[in-house]
Write a protein that holds these residues in place. Sequence first.
Motif, PDB file in Angstrom:
ATOM      1  N   GLY A   9       0.764  -1.245   0.000  1.00  0.00           N
ATOM      2  CA  GLY A   9       0.000   0.000   0.000  1.00  0.00           C
ATOM      3  C   GLY A   9       0.792   1.291   0.000  1.00  0.00           C
ATOM      4  O   GLY A   9       0.224   2.359   0.166  1.00  0.00           O
ATOM      5  N   SER A  47      -2.183  -6.198   1.086  1.00  0.00           N
ATOM      6  CA  SER A  47      -2.571  -4.898   1.623  1.00  0.00           C
ATOM      7  C   SER A  47      -2.407  -3.830   0.550  1.00  0.00           C
ATOM      8  O   SER A  47      -1.317  -3.638   0.006  1.00  0.00           O
ATOM      9  CB  SER A  47      -1.685  -4.559   2.825  1.00  0.00           C
ATOM     10  OG  SER A  47      -1.806  -3.198   3.175  1.00  0.00           O
ATOM     11  N   ASN A  49      -3.958   0.294  -0.929  1.00  0.00           N
ATOM     12  CA  ASN A  49      -4.775   1.472  -0.651  1.00  0.00           C
ATOM     13  C   ASN A  49      -5.905   1.543  -1.687  1.00  0.00           C
ATOM     14  O   ASN A  49      -5.916   0.777  -2.653  1.00  0.00           O
ATOM     15  CB  ASN A  49      -3.929   2.753  -0.591  1.00  0.00           C
ATOM     16  CG  ASN A  49      -3.213   3.044  -1.899  1.00  0.00           C
ATOM     17  OD1 ASN A  49      -3.799   2.972  -2.973  1.00  0.00           O
ATOM     18  ND2 ASN A  49      -1.931   3.378  -1.817  1.00  0.00           N
ATOM     19  N   THR A  67      -8.093  -3.576   1.829  1.00  0.00           N
ATOM     20  CA  THR A  67      -7.919  -2.142   1.572  1.00  0.00           C
ATOM     21  C   THR A  67      -7.710  -1.403   2.885  1.00  0.00           C
ATOM     22  O   THR A  67      -8.295  -1.761   3.908  1.00  0.00           O
ATOM     23  CB  THR A  67      -9.163  -1.579   0.853  1.00  0.00           C
ATOM     24  OG1 THR A  67      -9.471  -2.428  -0.255  1.00  0.00           O
ATOM     25  CG2 THR A  67      -8.914  -0.178   0.334  1.00  0.00           C
ATOM     26  N   ASP A  68      -6.862  -0.380   2.842  1.00  0.00           N
ATOM     27  CA  ASP A  68      -6.618   0.444   4.034  1.00  0.00           C
ATOM     28  C   ASP A  68      -7.942   0.898   4.640  1.00  0.00           C
ATOM     29  O   ASP A  68      -8.832   1.373   3.920  1.00  0.00           O
ATOM     30  CB  ASP A  68      -5.776   1.679   3.681  1.00  0.00           C
ATOM     31  CG  ASP A  68      -4.335   1.313   3.351  1.00  0.00           C
ATOM     32  OD1 ASP A  68      -3.883   0.196   3.694  1.00  0.00           O
ATOM     33  OD2 ASP A  68      -3.645   2.160   2.746  1.00  0.00           O
ATOM     34  N   ASN A  69      -8.052   0.756   5.960  1.00  0.00           N
ATOM     35  CA  ASN A  69      -9.258   1.139   6.680  1.00  0.00           C
ATOM     36  C   ASN A  69      -9.326   2.661   6.813  1.00  0.00           C
ATOM     37  O   ASN A  69      -8.446   3.283   7.414  1.00  0.00           O
ATOM     38  CB  ASN A  69      -9.255   0.473   8.063  1.00  0.00           C
ATOM     39  CG  ASN A  69     -10.565   0.622   8.781  1.00  0.00           C
ATOM     40  OD1 ASN A  69     -11.103   1.715   8.901  1.00  0.00           O
ATOM     41  ND2 ASN A  69     -11.080  -0.478   9.282  1.00  0.00           N
ATOM     42  N   SER A  70     -10.369   3.256   6.251  1.00  0.00           N
ATOM     43  CA  SER A  70     -10.466   4.721   6.202  1.00  0.00           C
ATOM     44  C   SER A  70     -10.716   5.354   7.574  1.00  0.00           C
ATOM     45  O   SER A  70     -10.593   6.567   7.735  1.00  0.00           O
ATOM     46  CB  SER A  70     -11.567   5.145   5.225  1.00  0.00           C
ATOM     47  OG  SER A  70     -12.802   4.595   5.636  1.00  0.00           O
ATOM     48  N   LYS A  75      -0.716   6.575   8.403  1.00  0.00           N
ATOM     49  CA  LYS A  75      -0.193   6.213   7.081  1.00  0.00           C
ATOM     50  C   LYS A  75       0.881   5.150   7.245  1.00  0.00           C
ATOM     51  O   LYS A  75       1.260   4.800   8.357  1.00  0.00           O
ATOM     52  CB  LYS A  75       0.401   7.451   6.391  1.00  0.00           C
ATOM     53  CG  LYS A  75      -0.625   8.503   6.037  1.00  0.00           C
ATOM     54  CD  LYS A  75       0.044   9.702   5.375  1.00  0.00           C
ATOM     55  CE  LYS A  75      -0.991  10.751   5.016  1.00  0.00           C
ATOM     56  NZ  LYS A  75      -0.387  11.983   4.510  1.00  0.00           N
ATOM     57  N   LEU A  79      -0.601   1.285   8.921  1.00  0.00           N
ATOM     58  CA  LEU A  79      -1.979   1.389   8.435  1.00  0.00           C
ATOM     59  C   LEU A  79      -2.406   0.067   7.801  1.00  0.00           C
ATOM     60  O   LEU A  79      -3.503  -0.440   8.070  1.00  0.00           O
ATOM     61  CB  LEU A  79      -2.111   2.542   7.430  1.00  0.00           C
ATOM     62  CG  LEU A  79      -3.450   2.665   6.697  1.00  0.00           C
ATOM     63  CD1 LEU A  79      -4.614   2.798   7.668  1.00  0.00           C
ATOM     64  CD2 LEU A  79      -3.420   3.853   5.736  1.00  0.00           C
ATOM     65  N   GLY A  80      -1.547  -0.512   6.976  1.00  0.00           N
ATOM     66  CA  GLY A  80      -1.861  -1.797   6.347  1.00  0.00           C
ATOM     67  C   GLY A  80      -2.030  -2.904   7.376  1.00  0.00           C
ATOM     68  O   GLY A  80      -2.969  -3.700   7.303  1.00  0.00           O
ATOM     69  N   SER A  83      -5.213  -2.327   9.481  1.00  0.00           N
ATOM     70  CA  SER A  83      -6.395  -2.563   8.636  1.00  0.00           C
ATOM     71  C   SER A  83      -6.670  -4.060   8.546  1.00  0.00           C
ATOM     72  O   SER A  83      -7.820  -4.505   8.627  1.00  0.00           O
ATOM     73  CB  SER A  83      -6.190  -1.981   7.232  1.00  0.00           C
ATOM     74  OG  SER A  83      -6.047  -0.575   7.282  1.00  0.00           O
TER      75      SER A  83
END
Length: 195
Positions: A9, A47, A49, A67-70, A75, A79-80, A83
Amino acid sequence: MLKGLILCGGQSLRMGSDKGLLKLQASTWAQTAADKMAALNIPVYISVNEQQYTDYATVFLSPQLVTDNSTLAIKGPLLGLLSMHLAFTTTDILVLACDMPLMEPSLLQTLQLQQQQQPQYGAYIYTNQSMPEPLCGIYTSKALAAVYKLLIKGDLQKHSMKYMLEHISVFSTELGEEQKKCFRNFNAHAQLNGL
């Protein structure tokens, strides 16, 4: 239960194109990393984005993509990892960055063995001259839940993998000279001559 996660990501700004989709012989770097985890007989996820999702969905099955959790205001690799943790909260995660194409499957198997033999730790990683190599390691669901809690409470001052390691119990193994090349990551086209 252990699952694998290939970290793809990142922004790949220095490389100029998505590193996970670069080709090494016939496979993408992401697939090469996933194949190395296959020796451990664990499910492997990728993983990505949001911007990468469509491109990766042409190479991998959609259920494999995380997908990265919003909801996470961070970052980078953490993040990966978090998530993936939020998608599979009871799962321990073996992480491998996609830009380490020289990684040997035996090093991943050693991490798995260490976790089985010393299950009381929160993370299992290698060190290079006493410095952690956090982008190839196992992180337990219990440790990740604690890190997530710190993040939500605003107590995780830095959002780096190395900083996270300071907050969980770590079992580490010092790399031998021959093993160090496996952890070389490639960030720019000029470095690809080494492959």
